[in-house]
Design a protein around this motif. Sequence first.
Motif, PDB file in Angstrom:
ATOM      1  N   ALA A   1       0.823  -1.209   0.000  1.00 11.30           N
ATOM      2  CA  ALA A   1       0.000   0.000   0.000  1.00 11.30           C
ATOM      3  C   ALA A   1       0.859   1.263   0.000  1.00 11.30           C
ATOM      4  O   ALA A   1       0.331   2.363   0.194  1.00 11.30           O
ATOM      5  N   THR A   2       2.164   1.094  -0.195  1.00 12.89           N
ATOM      6  CA  THR A   2       3.169   2.175  -0.198  1.00 12.89           C
ATOM      7  C   THR A   2       3.275   2.888   1.141  1.00 12.89           C
ATOM      8  O   THR A   2       3.624   4.064   1.204  1.00 12.89           O
ATOM      9  N   GLY A   3       2.991   2.178   2.201  1.00 11.37           N
ATOM     10  CA  GLY A   3       3.160   2.716   3.541  1.00 11.37           C
ATOM     11  C   GLY A   3       1.916   2.558   4.384  1.00 11.37           C
ATOM     12  O   GLY A   3       0.841   2.254   3.873  1.00 11.37           O
ATOM     13  N   GLY A   4       2.081   2.742   5.685  1.00 17.59           N
ATOM     14  CA  GLY A   4       0.940   2.591   6.586  1.00 17.59           C
ATOM     15  C   GLY A   4       1.375   2.759   8.020  1.00 17.59           C
ATOM     16  O   GLY A   4       2.469   3.257   8.315  1.00 17.59           O
ATOM     17  N   VAL A   5       0.509   2.305   8.924  1.00 14.43           N
ATOM     18  CA  VAL A   5       0.733   2.510  10.353  1.00 14.43           C
ATOM     19  C   VAL A   5       0.351   1.251  11.123  1.00 14.43           C
ATOM     20  O   VAL A   5      -0.666   0.614  10.824  1.00 14.43           O
ATOM     21  N   ILE A   6       1.162   0.928  12.123  1.00 14.84           N
ATOM     22  CA  ILE A   6       0.840  -0.110  13.093  1.00 14.84           C
ATOM     23  C   ILE A   6       0.842   0.538  14.472  1.00 14.84           C
ATOM     24  O   ILE A   6       1.796   1.250  14.825  1.00 14.84           O
ATOM     25  N   VAL A   7      -0.208   0.307  15.227  1.00 13.87           N
ATOM     26  CA  VAL A   7      -0.231   0.744  16.627  1.00 13.87           C
ATOM     27  C   VAL A   7      -0.472  -0.468  17.499  1.00 13.87           C
ATOM     28  O   VAL A   7      -1.443  -1.217  17.299  1.00 13.87           O
ATOM     29  N   ASN A   8       0.428  -0.692  18.432  1.00 14.17           N
ATOM     30  CA  ASN A   8       0.314  -1.792  19.381  1.00 14.17           C
ATOM     31  C   ASN A   8      -0.197  -1.251  20.712  1.00 14.17           C
ATOM     32  O   ASN A   8       0.369  -0.310  21.270  1.00 14.17           O
ATOM     33  N   ILE A   9      -1.279  -1.838  21.198  1.00 17.31           N
ATOM     34  CA  ILE A   9      -1.838  -1.405  22.477  1.00 17.31           C
ATOM     35  C   ILE A   9      -1.145  -2.179  23.595  1.00 17.31           C
ATOM     36  O   ILE A   9      -1.298  -3.394  23.716  1.00 17.31           O
TER      37      ILE A   9
ATOM     38  N   ASP B   1     -11.325   7.866  25.191  1.00 16.74           N
ATOM     39  CA  ASP B   1     -10.072   8.568  25.470  1.00 16.74           C
ATOM     40  C   ASP B   1      -8.928   7.934  24.673  1.00 16.74           C
ATOM     41  O   ASP B   1      -8.108   8.631  24.072  1.00 16.74           O
ATOM     42  N   VAL B   2      -8.878   6.619  24.702  1.00 15.47           N
ATOM     43  CA  VAL B   2      -7.831   5.901  23.970  1.00 15.47           C
ATOM     44  C   VAL B   2      -8.065   6.009  22.466  1.00 15.47           C
ATOM     45  O   VAL B   2      -7.131   6.192  21.686  1.00 15.47           O
ATOM     46  N   THR B   3      -9.313   5.927  22.054  1.00 12.53           N
ATOM     47  CA  THR B   3      -9.634   5.991  20.628  1.00 12.53           C
ATOM     48  C   THR B   3      -9.168   7.298  20.011  1.00 12.53           C
ATOM     49  O   THR B   3      -8.608   7.318  18.907  1.00 12.53           O
ATOM     50  N   ARG B   4      -9.380   8.408  20.695  1.00 16.21           N
ATOM     51  CA  ARG B   4      -8.976   9.699  20.138  1.00 16.21           C
ATOM     52  C   ARG B   4      -7.461   9.769  19.937  1.00 16.21           C
ATOM     53  O   ARG B   4      -6.974  10.312  18.933  1.00 16.21           O
ATOM     54  N   LEU B   5      -6.703   9.220  20.879  1.00 20.43           N
ATOM     55  CA  LEU B   5      -5.251   9.170  20.719  1.00 20.43           C
ATOM     56  C   LEU B   5      -4.874   8.258  19.557  1.00 20.43           C
ATOM     57  O   LEU B   5      -3.988   8.585  18.746  1.00 20.43           O
ATOM     58  N   LEU B   6      -5.546   7.129  19.451  1.00 16.88           N
ATOM     59  CA  LEU B   6      -5.280   6.184  18.371  1.00 16.88           C
ATOM     60  C   LEU B   6      -5.531   6.824  17.007  1.00 16.88           C
ATOM     61  O   LEU B   6      -4.736   6.655  16.068  1.00 16.88           O
ATOM     62  N   LEU B   7      -6.630   7.556  16.873  1.00 14.35           N
ATOM     63  CA  LEU B   7      -6.934   8.202  15.599  1.00 14.35           C
ATOM     64  C   LEU B   7      -5.843   9.202  15.219  1.00 14.35           C
ATOM     65  O   LEU B   7      -5.465   9.312  14.044  1.00 14.35           O
ATOM     66  N   PHE B   8      -5.333   9.928  16.199  1.00 16.55           N
ATOM     67  CA  PHE B   8      -4.228  10.852  15.911  1.00 16.55           C
ATOM     68  C   PHE B   8      -3.003  10.100  15.404  1.00 16.55           C
ATOM     69  O   PHE B   8      -2.414  10.450  14.371  1.00 16.55           O
ATOM     70  N   LEU B   9      -2.597   9.056  16.122  1.00 17.26           N
ATOM     71  CA  LEU B   9      -1.366   8.347  15.778  1.00 17.26           C
ATOM     72  C   LEU B   9      -1.437   7.646  14.424  1.00 17.26           C
ATOM     73  O   LEU B   9      -0.404   7.419  13.786  1.00 17.26           O
ATOM     74  N   THR B  10      -2.627   7.287  13.988  1.00 13.21           N
ATOM     75  CA  THR B  10      -2.762   6.596  12.703  1.00 13.21           C
ATOM     76  C   THR B  10      -3.072   7.555  11.559  1.00 13.21           C
ATOM     77  O   THR B  10      -3.188   7.119  10.412  1.00 13.21           O
ATOM     78  N   SER B  11      -3.191   8.838  11.857  1.00 13.62           N
ATOM     79  CA  SER B  11      -3.532   9.826  10.836  1.00 13.62           C
ATOM     80  C   SER B  11      -2.272  10.490  10.287  1.00 13.62           C
ATOM     81  O   SER B  11      -1.166  10.361  10.827  1.00 13.62           O
ATOM     82  N   ALA B  12      -2.468  11.258   9.216  1.00 17.71           N
ATOM     83  CA  ALA B  12      -1.363  12.003   8.623  1.00 17.71           C
ATOM     84  C   ALA B  12      -0.818  13.060   9.576  1.00 17.71           C
ATOM     85  O   ALA B  12       0.321  13.521   9.414  1.00 17.71           O
ATOM     86  N   ASP B  13      -1.579  13.464  10.577  1.00 15.38           N
ATOM     87  CA  ASP B  13      -1.108  14.451  11.554  1.00 15.38           C
ATOM     88  C   ASP B  13       0.101  13.945  12.331  1.00 15.38           C
ATOM     89  O   ASP B  13       0.851  14.745  12.901  1.00 15.38           O
TER      90      ASP B  13
END
Length: 256
Positions: free
Chosen positions: A127-135, A218-230
């Motif tokens: 996909a030419t790049g992406g994000v992994i977040v481990n909880i 609370d966790v979801t909002r942080l997750l959305l930031f970390l997986t976004s272009a921001d």
Amino acid sequence: MTRFHHQTVLVTGGQGSSHVRAFHAEGANVMIGDIEAERGSALADELGDRARFTRLDVTDERSWAAAVAAAEKTFGSLDVLVNNAGVQNPPAPIESTEQTTWSRILDINLTGTFLGIKAAAPALRRATGGVIVNISSTMGLGGTAHYAPYVASKWAVRGLTQTAALELGRDRIRVNTIHPGVIATPFIHEPAVGATAAISDFYSPGPFAIPRLGEPDDVTRLLLFLTSADASFITGAEYVIDGGLLLGPALQAEPA
């Protein structure tokens, strides 16, 4: 907002419904990976378009391969992986902890995360790049008596995350970790398998800087930031979201 329009997100674990709903609301295609078919299918049916369920046993490499393949076949790509699946051990001192308990906790919390990264990395590269977040957990940042398997698994996820960030960064794949404190989910309000009491039975947030339990959002909002272009310049990082738990008890204000 539709920060994730045309992106596909795979979220593991039955307690990730808040994450799934938020990604879906922001335009993502969402694959729900859960070992419990009834629960995962119900959530996918509730969301309707752009949501699919795939049965996923995170301890099984073939199950991971099938889940990633399903995401690519259904939606054309995989752009984000959220390694959210995890279990808690019943509290016991190390001397009284059965090896079967130790192995089960590490298989799900650590090996499951390892297998997720291994399975998802080629798809994210395609996909030419992406994000992994481990909880992970605040228990991955300090020792906690009577929870040796869980603590060990979450400490190990930290090292695994940073190693993956180093290996995958040049492929435009970012890998980060979130360390929640005590969040109001069944994980906290229901006893672990083999336990007689839930964590919420003996934990009170009253002494801490933010005197409440965390909420899944609370966790979801942080997750959305970390997986976004921001967050495009953030990798190998650890984010604590615990209301000040690790800071220790807050001083009470003196009367004026």
